[in-house]
Design an enzyme around this catalytic site. Structure first.
Site, PDB file in Angstrom:
ATOM      1  N   GLY A  55       0.805  -1.198   0.000  1.00  0.00           N
ATOM      2  CA  GLY A  55       0.000   0.000   0.000  1.00  0.00           C
ATOM      3  C   GLY A  55       0.845   1.258   0.000  1.00  0.00           C
ATOM      4  N   SER A  56       0.293   2.330  -0.528  1.00  0.00           N
ATOM      5  CA  SER A  56       0.952   3.622  -0.448  1.00  0.00           C
ATOM      6  C   SER A  56       0.911   4.109   0.993  1.00  0.00           C
ATOM      7  CB  SER A  56       0.255   4.604  -1.377  1.00  0.00           C
ATOM      8  OG  SER A  56       0.930   5.840  -1.404  1.00  0.00           O
ATOM      9  N   HIS A  58       3.853   4.680   2.805  1.00  0.00           N
ATOM     10  CA  HIS A  58       5.021   4.215   3.548  1.00  0.00           C
ATOM     11  C   HIS A  58       6.341   4.689   2.949  1.00  0.00           C
ATOM     12  CE1 HIS A  58       2.353   1.623   5.806  1.00  0.00           C
ATOM     13  NE2 HIS A  58       1.947   1.015   4.708  1.00  0.00           N
ATOM     14  N   ASP A 111      -1.529  -8.707   0.155  1.00  0.00           N
ATOM     15  CA  ASP A 111      -0.314  -8.741  -0.656  1.00  0.00           C
ATOM     16  C   ASP A 111       0.055 -10.181  -1.004  1.00  0.00           C
ATOM     17  OD1 ASP A 111      -0.332  -6.031  -0.266  1.00  0.00           O
ATOM     18  OD2 ASP A 111       1.323  -6.011   1.172  1.00  0.00           O
ATOM     19  N   HIS A 221       0.020   0.146  10.419  1.00  0.00           N
ATOM     20  CA  HIS A 221      -1.314   0.555   9.993  1.00  0.00           C
ATOM     21  C   HIS A 221      -2.232   0.815  11.183  1.00  0.00           C
ATOM     22  CE1 HIS A 221       0.243  -2.220   6.780  1.00  0.00           C
ATOM     23  NE2 HIS A 221       0.105  -1.089   6.124  1.00  0.00           N
TER      24      HIS A 221
END
Length: 333
Positions: A55-56, A58, A111, A221
């Site tokens: 995911g974006s 990071h 993922d 997260h």
């Protein structure tokens, strides 16, 4: 929500536009939806390709680590959301130099599922692929359940070790995969969170925490940690994180380690160096030598305030691979 953005729905794509525009010598943007970042020069023929994704939110993980001695391509999803199967396929094709492709990514359900499906699809087309999961967060599962651990800042070491091995002339997919697995097994991390972050699409904090509280072991997260309580002094925070990592790994006198003190986004370098100061003194007192220390923003969580500590237990080969040349806009060796 106070963020510098236009439409929240365009946040990731506009970020990728800017990333590639700022570093055209390093990156190119590919894929049907533009959610793949690959080396500007294309795949290196005859070299094992390495792909990652997630995911974006990071940066520099994941897309920032595309470059010589590191990744060949990366797929990216929305903030804190994994990439699609199609983007994983496109990233693997972009990394394929004819010697196979290693899928190297964090241990998260979405993922895993999408990269596994992408690997199966391309293996049916004749591509040779392998997969290594990074699972270094000691707060997320005990030593007897290492396979359940989340992948956090230890990804950085896995990228570096695997990327250096792939750059060795004649290195095979099996050798690169083995190097990545050795790096993962030698790595342990733990984090501490002080404030939440806000995902642009939701406009709400990922969790709630009082101004005078901290949470030890929280995930990147906002996954629950080990304990929550009053904010402690820096030396106490660093000491507990180090104690937990040493207890988990058994690292002791006479050994060599690399230490990564990482900002989760908002924590400044000054505070990271205060943490590193205590860790370095403690390790020296324990007879453990630090090699190649890393202090900075290597794996973030948007604007979360907090830090993580990672130890990589070194042997002669892992240290040589860690010191080998590598280059991307966020990290050069």
């Amino acid at each position: 929500m106070k963020k510098i953005l236009n439409n929240p729905a365009d946040y990731v794509d506009e970020m990728l536009d800017g990333l590639v525009a700022a570093h055209p010598e390093s990156y190119r943007r590919l894929g049907e939806g533009g959610r793949v970042i690959a080396r500007a020069g294309g795949p290196v023929q005859g070299k094992v390709g390495i792909v990652s994704g997630g995911g974006s939110g990071h940066l520099p993980t994941f897309t920032g680590y595309v470059g010589p001695g590191l990744l060949d391509a990366c797929s990216i999803g929305n903030v804190f959301a994994g990439p699609s199967v199609g983007d994983c396929v496109d990233a693997m094709r972009a990394a394929d130099g004819g010697s196979g492709v290693l899928r190297l990514y964090g241990n998260y359900g979405g993922d895993r599922m999408n990269f596994d499906m992408a690997g199966e699809m391309l293996e049916m087309e004749g591509m040779e692929t392998t997969s290594v999961l990074v699972a270094d967060d000691v707060a997320s599962a005990g030593p007897e359940e290492r396979a359940k651990r989340r992948g956090v800042a230890g990804l950085v070491y896995a990228y570096k070790i695997a990327g250096a091995m792939a750059d060795r002339p004649g290195a095979t997919l099996g050798e690169v995969t083995a190097a990545a697995r050795r790096a993962v097994s030698a790595t342990a991390s733990i984090g501490v969170a002080l404030t939440p972050c806000i995902v642009p699409e939701s406009g709400k904090p990922t969790f709630s925490i009082a101004d005078d509280e901290m949470e030890m072991g929280m995930g990147i997260h906002g996954e629950p940690g080990i304990w929550r309580g009053p904010l402690r002094r820096a030396d106490e925070i660093a000491g507990e994180m180090l104690d937990r990592l040493l207890a988990d790994t058994g690292i002791g006198r006479g050994e060599r380690v690399s230490v990564l003190v990482n900002s989760l986004g908002a924590t400044p370098h000054e505070e990271l160096y205060i943490l590193y100061r205590h860790v370095a003194r403690r390790l020296a007192d324990a007879g453990v030598t630090i090699s190649v220390p890393l202090v900075g923003r290597y794996a973030t969580s948007m604007e979360m305030a907090g830090a993580s500590l990672t130890l990589l237990r070194l042997d002669e080969e892992l240290e040589a691979l860690l010191r080998a040349p590598a280059s991307c806009p966020f990290w050069s060796v």
